[in-house]
Design a protein around this motif. Structure first.
Motif, PDB file in Angstrom:
ATOM      1  N   GLU A 538       0.827  -1.207   0.000  1.00  0.00           N
ATOM      2  CA  GLU A 538       0.000   0.000   0.000  1.00  0.00           C
ATOM      3  C   GLU A 538       0.861   1.258   0.000  1.00  0.00           C
ATOM      4  O   GLU A 538       0.528   2.248  -0.663  1.00  0.00           O
ATOM      5  CB  GLU A 538      -0.931  -0.009   1.215  1.00  0.00           C
ATOM      6  CG  GLU A 538      -2.060  -1.018   1.108  1.00  0.00           C
ATOM      7  CD  GLU A 538      -3.108  -0.829   2.180  1.00  0.00           C
ATOM      8  OE1 GLU A 538      -3.041   0.188   2.902  1.00  0.00           O
ATOM      9  OE2 GLU A 538      -3.996  -1.685   2.300  1.00  0.00           O
ATOM     10  N   LEU A 652      -8.190  -2.566  -2.622  1.00  0.00           N
ATOM     11  CA  LEU A 652      -7.764  -1.181  -2.825  1.00  0.00           C
ATOM     12  C   LEU A 652      -8.933  -0.210  -2.810  1.00  0.00           C
ATOM     13  O   LEU A 652      -8.758   0.971  -3.152  1.00  0.00           O
ATOM     14  CB  LEU A 652      -7.016  -1.056  -4.159  1.00  0.00           C
ATOM     15  CG  LEU A 652      -5.691  -1.826  -4.259  1.00  0.00           C
ATOM     16  CD1 LEU A 652      -5.096  -1.648  -5.640  1.00  0.00           C
ATOM     17  CD2 LEU A 652      -4.712  -1.362  -3.196  1.00  0.00           C
ATOM     18  N   PHE A 655      -8.204   2.509  -0.413  1.00  0.00           N
ATOM     19  CA  PHE A 655      -7.085   3.306  -0.904  1.00  0.00           C
ATOM     20  C   PHE A 655      -7.581   4.437  -1.814  1.00  0.00           C
ATOM     21  O   PHE A 655      -7.163   5.592  -1.680  1.00  0.00           O
ATOM     22  CB  PHE A 655      -6.108   2.407  -1.660  1.00  0.00           C
ATOM     23  CG  PHE A 655      -5.095   3.150  -2.487  1.00  0.00           C
ATOM     24  CD1 PHE A 655      -3.950   3.662  -1.902  1.00  0.00           C
ATOM     25  CD2 PHE A 655      -5.294   3.348  -3.844  1.00  0.00           C
ATOM     26  CE1 PHE A 655      -3.017   4.354  -2.665  1.00  0.00           C
ATOM     27  CE2 PHE A 655      -4.367   4.031  -4.610  1.00  0.00           C
ATOM     28  CZ  PHE A 655      -3.226   4.540  -4.014  1.00  0.00           C
TER      29      PHE A 655
END
Length: 898
Positions: A538, A652, A655
């Motif tokens: 990440e 993700l 994210f």
């Protein structure tokens, strides 16, 4: 705790992580056979028509489904290999103690999908809860919740019911140990571990369970099976339907509670049920919504001040001396301006920009300086108060002792599978997978080259948009100025504004296109780097994406703010881009209005596009997936099938939510001096964003696997960096893009009118050029009777011996601009450092609560060990008293340490 004790604890935890698979594999084969026979017998007992479609249990109605795997029969050449992998994987899952139940494809809605339901029995839960260091309650807390302040009663309408805001009592907690089970508050084994902890444990097992040896390498992990399409999906179940509460025997439907009190748009003014979000989705998603909510609350204050500055500009617009002079037919109407492009552009009168100059005053007035300084202080308060909010959150959510290093012990399965080397871990003293640096260098080089290439593409696209504006400017000018330019008109759509609007829209489209492709490439490049842990993965992806987003979204704003109109030259000696296109000039009122236009289009367009995409994209996909799946309406559309037809949030998903929020934070802080309404637009967007995110998580996405996090991670460092940069950018915007400094210099040093000091400023800010000095290739094709024209600069007139050189006022204005930048930066940074020093990172009451909880936890553990020791020692009172003294000394030592 000393270093030696710390190393010993870490070594023990490392040993648990390395050995827990072996421990589970050694469980008796009789369990598997017993389970298999049970399932066979259960088939005959099960009656399909008696099963509820919302049931989250096995067919016996007792064992809760903690996870679901699905797959489809594959008729391709690797079908046998996939079937063998599934068989081995499921066999190994049973060896770990998990219980499996398979739904045949004939019972599914689409008639082709198999579902593997997984249940984690008590022995598995207690084993892995200890391995993962999950904290569980040992006693109800005697620390009262924070009391409401007087202002809290004013905010009564935004409060949620206490049963929703605090769904569970506060407890003193300790890391679970299966050898101390009687210490914990276990009323019912089936409900002791919440569903979020159960799916976290099961996913931990799934991600490390082997499925065979291929090419001499041990293959394991559900992620590899998903990537190879051996399984089509893996997900935990939602509690039930989001539009109705669950019926017994199903547990309380927290999904329904979240939808009713969080995901409805009519509740936009309500606070968020943060504890319930954390309990249902895990701490990692919970802390994102805490951050988004806190950021939105802080934006309210910036929005109010920004709106006040805008209203001030609106009220003072008609009385602005500069706009009045530009619009006056006897002043601005008599000023003939030099052409804005070569040959095809004609001369024009200054009053043709009347409305544009008034509009510019909305954002370029005396309040601009105040708002720039205010936002420099606001961003400091935001970050300092967020640190406090985060510290309070760590205490409330039992994350005080949680360290990211615990996550680093959990290697990515992809990393372990690719490693051919082993290395001794200095902490755990165990051999672990290791990848030498020389094997990664080629991928690092490729990654760096890719990021550089795409950032160059962004800059190239920005230059292309500039060339577009320069190319079409003459066309706009010829249409809009050929007949009307020398008349006394008041037009808002000047050639500058027209090209700026179309150029900004074109730039926004290019930004979206480049962003779409770069997201795919950056994720692929990061995987090829083979990061060691999920945290490293990440962090690497975050760095790539943020660098690209920074250049992609902000480069055009930086160009307009700091480069456009700064290196134009003067009539007769202009600078040219690629020796072909004349550099862009700013409007006579400055480039601030163009920066405002650029910022508004990109910021507003991105937010509208993002919200529409987040809402419509999963909705459309889910509708199409359900439409394809519902082919056998007579079949039971079960809970696991309903969730299977939902969109996957993906690893993700969070994210991109952070990336969107941080990008917006950049718009709000980096260029806010040019657009005081930016915080208001961000506030409105975030109010909608919270409900859109809540709605899509509860209704359109499968339930995510719960994971822990004690902070927003690397995003916090990015926010600090942008906060520091914003002070410099806003100072430069006020000094070089805004017109406020030249006005102040004229007001105090060059004004000759004592009663109205700003009278004559427009004439003073425009220099004179002799038309006869135009080179032949730049002079307008149509001849005029004018002798001179005006242009924006501070230069000597043509009749002076220093003809067209910068005059003294230019140097005075430049000195004032540099002085302002230095003073503003020092003042804001001084206030920032003072505020950071005055505001503690951890509030005093939180420090006291943490100490109290640690003390009580130690006391409870101490009493438990003494009672256990007493039971073991029996009637030997002398030896018992000796042990009591030793344990009390340990407790006193721990208390003094706290």
């Amino acid at each position: 705790m000393g270093d030696a004790d710390l190393l010993e604890v870490l070594a023990e935890e490392g040993e648990k992580v390395n050995k827990h698979i072996d421990y589970s594999f050694q469980m008796s084969e009789s369990l598997s056979s017993r389970e298999t026979s049970f399932l066979i017998n259960e088939e005959t007992m099960f009656q399909k028509n008696q099963q509820s479609k919302d049931s989250i249990f096995f067919r016996d109605g007792i064992r809760q489904i903690d996870f679901v795997l699905s797959y489809v029969d594959d008729i391709k050449k690797d079908a046998e290999l996939k079937a063998e992998r599934r068989k081995e994987f499921e066999k190994n899952l049973r060896k770990t103690g998990l219980e499996l139940e398979i739904e045949d494809k004939r019972d599914s809605e689409d008639g082709r999908t198999y579902f593997v339901k997984i249940h984690a029995p008590w022995e598995v839960l207690v084993t892995y809860a200890e391995v993962l260091g999950i904290k569980m309650p040992i006693k109800e807390s005697d620390i009262p919740r924070p009391k409401h302040t007087p202002i809290s009663y004013v905010l009564g309408p935004v409060r949620l019911p206490l049963s929703v805001k605090y769904p569970r009592p506060e407890y003193f907690t300790a890391q679970f140990s299966r050898h101390r089970q009687e210490l914990f508050l276990i009323e019912d084994q089936a409900t002791f571990f919440p569903s979020s902890s159960r799916n976290r444990i099961v996913y931990y097992i799934l991600s490390r369970c082997p499925f065979g040896i291929e090419d001499g390498k041990k293959r394991f992990g559900i992620e590899r099976l998903l990537n190879s399409n051996t399984y089509s999906s893996a997900y935990p179940l939602h509690d039930g339907q989001y539009w109705k509460p669950s019926e017994p025997p199903n547990p309380t439907n927290e999904r329904y509670t979240l939808h009713q009190n969080w995901a409805r748009f009519s509740y936009f003014y309500k606070e968020q049920p943060l504890d319930l979000i954390k309990n249902y989705y895990g701490e990692k998603i919970g802390i994102y919504f805490v951050f988004l909510g806190f950021y939105t609350e802080m934006l309210f204050f910036a929005a109010v001040v920004g709106l006040a500055c805008f209203i001030y500009g609106l009220l003072s617009m008609e009385h602005n001396t500069s706009s009045t002079e530009i619009c006056d037919p006897e002043i601005g109407g008599q000023m003939i301006m030099c052409p804005l492009c070569d040959q095809v552009c004609d001369y024009w009168r200054l009053n043709s920009t009347c409305l544009a100059s008034k509009f510019s005053h909305l954002f370029d007035n005396e309040s601009t300086v105040f708002f720039a300084i205010f936002m420099g202080i606001w961003v400091t308060l935001f970050l300092e108060f967020w640190k406090q909010r985060q510290a309070r959150l760590e205490y409330e959510w039992d994350l005080v002792d949680f360290e990211e290093e615990q996550q680093q012990l959990q290697l990515r399965p992809e990393f372990e599978a690719m490693c051919k080397h082993r290395k001794l871990n200095a902490v755990t003293k165990e051999m672990e997978p290791y990848m030498p640096l020389y094997t990664r260098i080629p991928w690092y080089c490729l990654s760096g080259a890719t990021v550089t290439l795409w950032m160059s593409l962004v800059v190239t696209s920005m230059v292309a948009v500039i060339v577009y504006r320069l190319s079409v400017f003459a066309t706009f000018a010829s249409f809009m100025e050929s007949d009307a330019s020398l008349k006394q008109v008041k037009s808002f759509l000047t050639p500058q504004i027209t090209t700026s609007l179309t150029g900004s829209c074109l730039n926004f489209i290019v930004i979206l296109i480049l962003n779409f492709f770069y997201e795919k490439i950056s994720a692929w490049i990061t995987k090829m780097e083979i990061p060691r842990t999920y945290q490293e993965y990440e962090s690497s992806l975050t760095l790539k994406m943020f660098l690209f987003q920074f250049v992609n979204f902000y480069s055009s704003c930086f160009y307009v703010a700091f480069f456009k109109g700064k290196f134009v030259g003067y009539p007769g000696k202009y600078t040219y881009l690629f020796n072909e296109w004349r550099s862009e000039e700013c409007d006579p009122g400055g480039c601030l209005i163009e920066l405002t236009t650029q910022l508004t289009i990109i910021m507003t367009g991105k937010q509208i596009f993002g919200n529409i995409k987040e809402a419509i994209y999963p909705l459309a996909l889910n509708w199409w997936r359900r439409r394809k799946a519902r082919t056998n309406s007579e079949k039971l559309y079960s809970r696991w099938e309903q969730d299977h037809d939902l969109e996957s949030f993906g690893p993700l998903g969070l994210f991109y939510e952070y990336l969107e929020t941080v990008t917006q934070f950049g718009f709000v802080t980096l260029f806010v001096a040019s657009f005081p309404l930016a915080p208001l637009l961000a506030l409105i967007n975030n109010i909608v964003e919270i409900r859109v995110d809540a709605w899509k998580l509860t209704t359109q996405y499968r339930r995510t696997v719960a994971s822990k996090a004690h902070s927003i991670g690397v995003w916090q460092d990015i926010l600090y960096g942008m906060a520091v940069l914003s002070v410099a950018t806003n100072a430069f915007i006020v000094a070089f893009t805004s017109d406020i400094i030249p006005r102040l210099v004229y007001y105090y040093a060059y004004s000759t009118n004592a009663t109205q000091p700003m009278t004559g400023y427009v004439n003073n800010s425009l220099s004179v050029f002799l038309i006869a000095d135009f080179p032949n290739h730049t002079a307008p094709s149509e001849k005029r009777d004018f002798i001179t024209c005006r242009y924006r600069d501070y230069r000597y007139p043509p009749d002076d011996e220093n003809k067209y050189f910068h005059n003294m006022q230019f140097w005075h204005v430049l000195a004032a601009k540099m002085t302002f930048i230095i003073v503003m930066e020092h003042v804001v940074f001084l206030v920032k450092f003072l505020l950071a020093w005055m505001i503690p990172d951890v509030p005093k009451d939180v420090v006291e609560r943490i100490k109290r909880e640690k003390l009580m936890t130690i006391k409870i553990l101490h009493d438990f060990e003494l009672n256990k020791l007493k039971e073991n020692l029996g009637i030997n009172s002398n030896e018992f008293a000796k042990h009591v003294m030793i344990e009390e000394n340990k407790a006193q030592l721990a208390k003094s340490t706290i």
